[in-house]
Each structure stands twice: as C-alpha cells, then as structure tokens.
Design a protein around this motif. Sequence first.
Motif, PDB file in Angstrom:
ATOM      1  N   ALA A 150      -3.044  -1.066   6.555  1.00  0.00           N
ATOM      2  CA  ALA A 150      -3.161   0.152   7.373  1.00  0.00           C
ATOM      3  C   ALA A 150      -4.298   1.028   6.847  1.00  0.00           C
ATOM      4  O   ALA A 150      -5.081   1.577   7.638  1.00  0.00           O
ATOM      5  N   GLY A 151      -4.385   1.163   5.533  1.00  0.00           N
ATOM      6  CA  GLY A 151      -5.464   1.962   4.950  1.00  0.00           C
ATOM      7  C   GLY A 151      -6.830   1.372   5.246  1.00  0.00           C
ATOM      8  O   GLY A 151      -7.789   2.102   5.520  1.00  0.00           O
ATOM      9  N   LEU A 152      -6.918   0.047   5.199  1.00  0.00           N
ATOM     10  CA  LEU A 152      -8.176  -0.636   5.497  1.00  0.00           C
ATOM     11  C   LEU A 152      -8.594  -0.385   6.946  1.00  0.00           C
ATOM     12  O   LEU A 152      -9.783  -0.169   7.227  1.00  0.00           O
ATOM     13  N   GLY A 183     -13.748   4.774   9.690  1.00  0.00           N
ATOM     14  CA  GLY A 183     -14.500   5.890   9.136  1.00  0.00           C
ATOM     15  C   GLY A 183     -13.627   6.990   8.537  1.00  0.00           C
ATOM     16  O   GLY A 183     -14.145   7.981   8.044  1.00  0.00           O
ATOM     17  N   ALA A 184     -12.349   6.835   8.600  1.00  0.00           N
ATOM     18  CA  ALA A 184     -11.442   7.842   8.032  1.00  0.00           C
ATOM     19  C   ALA A 184     -11.089   7.427   6.603  1.00  0.00           C
ATOM     20  O   ALA A 184      -9.928   7.164   6.273  1.00  0.00           O
ATOM     21  N   TRP A 185     -12.101   7.370   5.753  1.00  0.00           N
ATOM     22  CA  TRP A 185     -11.913   6.853   4.395  1.00  0.00           C
ATOM     23  C   TRP A 185     -10.911   7.631   3.546  1.00  0.00           C
ATOM     24  O   TRP A 185     -10.251   7.037   2.696  1.00  0.00           O
ATOM     25  N   PRO A 186     -10.716   8.969   3.719  1.00  0.00           N
ATOM     26  CA  PRO A 186      -9.736   9.656   2.859  1.00  0.00           C
ATOM     27  C   PRO A 186      -8.292   9.167   3.089  1.00  0.00           C
ATOM     28  O   PRO A 186      -7.469   9.220   2.175  1.00  0.00           O
ATOM     29  N   VAL A 187      -8.026   8.665   4.284  1.00  0.00           N
ATOM     30  CA  VAL A 187      -6.667   8.203   4.597  1.00  0.00           C
ATOM     31  C   VAL A 187      -6.299   6.998   3.728  1.00  0.00           C
ATOM     32  O   VAL A 187      -5.146   6.835   3.330  1.00  0.00           O
ATOM     33  N   PHE A 188      -7.289   6.179   3.388  1.00  0.00           N
ATOM     34  CA  PHE A 188      -7.055   4.997   2.557  1.00  0.00           C
ATOM     35  C   PHE A 188      -6.386   5.392   1.232  1.00  0.00           C
ATOM     36  O   PHE A 188      -5.442   4.740   0.777  1.00  0.00           O
ATOM     37  N   GLY A 189      -6.862   6.474   0.627  1.00  0.00           N
ATOM     38  CA  GLY A 189      -6.280   6.958  -0.633  1.00  0.00           C
ATOM     39  C   GLY A 189      -4.842   7.411  -0.475  1.00  0.00           C
ATOM     40  O   GLY A 189      -4.012   7.212  -1.370  1.00  0.00           O
ATOM     41  N   PHE A 190      -4.521   8.016   0.674  1.00  0.00           N
ATOM     42  CA  PHE A 190      -3.147   8.471   0.891  1.00  0.00           C
ATOM     43  C   PHE A 190      -2.175   7.295   0.997  1.00  0.00           C
ATOM     44  O   PHE A 190      -1.029   7.399   0.565  1.00  0.00           O
ATOM     45  N   PHE A 191      -2.638   6.197   1.562  1.00  0.00           N
ATOM     46  CA  PHE A 191      -1.779   5.011   1.612  1.00  0.00           C
ATOM     47  C   PHE A 191      -1.510   4.474   0.203  1.00  0.00           C
ATOM     48  O   PHE A 191      -0.411   4.018  -0.097  1.00  0.00           O
ATOM     49  N   GLY A 192      -2.504   4.541  -0.663  1.00  0.00           N
ATOM     50  CA  GLY A 192      -2.297   4.148  -2.059  1.00  0.00           C
ATOM     51  C   GLY A 192      -1.338   5.092  -2.767  1.00  0.00           C
ATOM     52  O   GLY A 192      -0.489   4.677  -3.569  1.00  0.00           O
TER      53      GLY A 192
END
Length: 167
Positions: free
Chosen positions: A40-42, A48-57
């Motif tokens: 999902a983060g990928l 282009g919503a790269w900050p969301v990737f960190g929230f999934f982590g």
Amino acid sequence: MSHELPETLYLDAVLHPHRSLPPKGFLAVMIGVGAVSFCAGLAFLLMGAWPVFGFFGLDVALIYWAFRMNYRAGRMIEHVRLTDQVLDIRRVHPSGKVESWQLEPAWAQARMVTTARGRSLRLRSRERWVELGRFMTEDERESFATAFAAAQHRRRDGMVAAAKLGG
C-alpha cells in the motif's frame, strides 16, 4: 522426639494469562501486515505521495510494539498455595517484581466482588484481601473461586479428622 505431621497441601494453583497466538503465528501476522503495508505504501509512493509510505512503516512498528507489550504482560504469574498452616499468594510481575501475601487459612474465602471495573476475584482472610486473576475471564475467576472453596472444605475436613485422631 517430635511427632509433627508433614504439612498437607490442599491447593497449588499457578494462574497466568492465556495467549492464543504462538510465536510462529505472531511472525506470520507481522509478515502479513508488513507485506500489505509495504504494498500500500509503495502504491502511494508511485503516485507521488511519498510521505504516506513512512506512515505505513510507522503502523507496522506500532503493531509490533503493541504485540510485544501484550506478550510481556502475559508473563505475569500468580501462585496460590493453601496448606494446613498458611494461604500463601505470590505474584510475579513481568518486570520480575515479586509481591507476596501470607493469610490465615482458617478464615480464607474466595469471593467474586462487583467493582467499578466489573466483577473481580478476591481472596480474603479476616480484614486482609488480595485481588487475583485480573487477566482471567469472569468465568475463569468464578471457576477458581469454586476450586478454592472445595480445597478449603478439604482442608477443614482434614483438620477435623486430624483433631479427632489426636484427641
């Protein structure tokens, strides 16, 4: 020469929290949660919503932490021993801290008491009481109270029989 009889054990119970997810199951859950969160983060990263990737982590880390705290709390042990002479209660916390109580067995009772948190199990002797099995279900606490009452009856019957033999 002393003819003292050995102390009779009427109840020897070890109470501990039940954990239904074994370590292999925990690993499988974490792999599954990690895989779903990564995918999902990928997808958000590729949009282009790269900050969301960190929230999934962060979600995976928080789930891991919650499970670890739950397993740690599962290391609590309460040991209850009822003998001719003493009702001995030992509580070993996950941190290793040990609490212990010794109550007079002749007056000991197991009672289900209604509190603001619900129904709790208390072992009481005279004016002293100890709450037990906070981690147990209400049915488990009631079952323990019944088992304690049966052990207390065996103890009293044994004490009466010993008194008749001695006198």
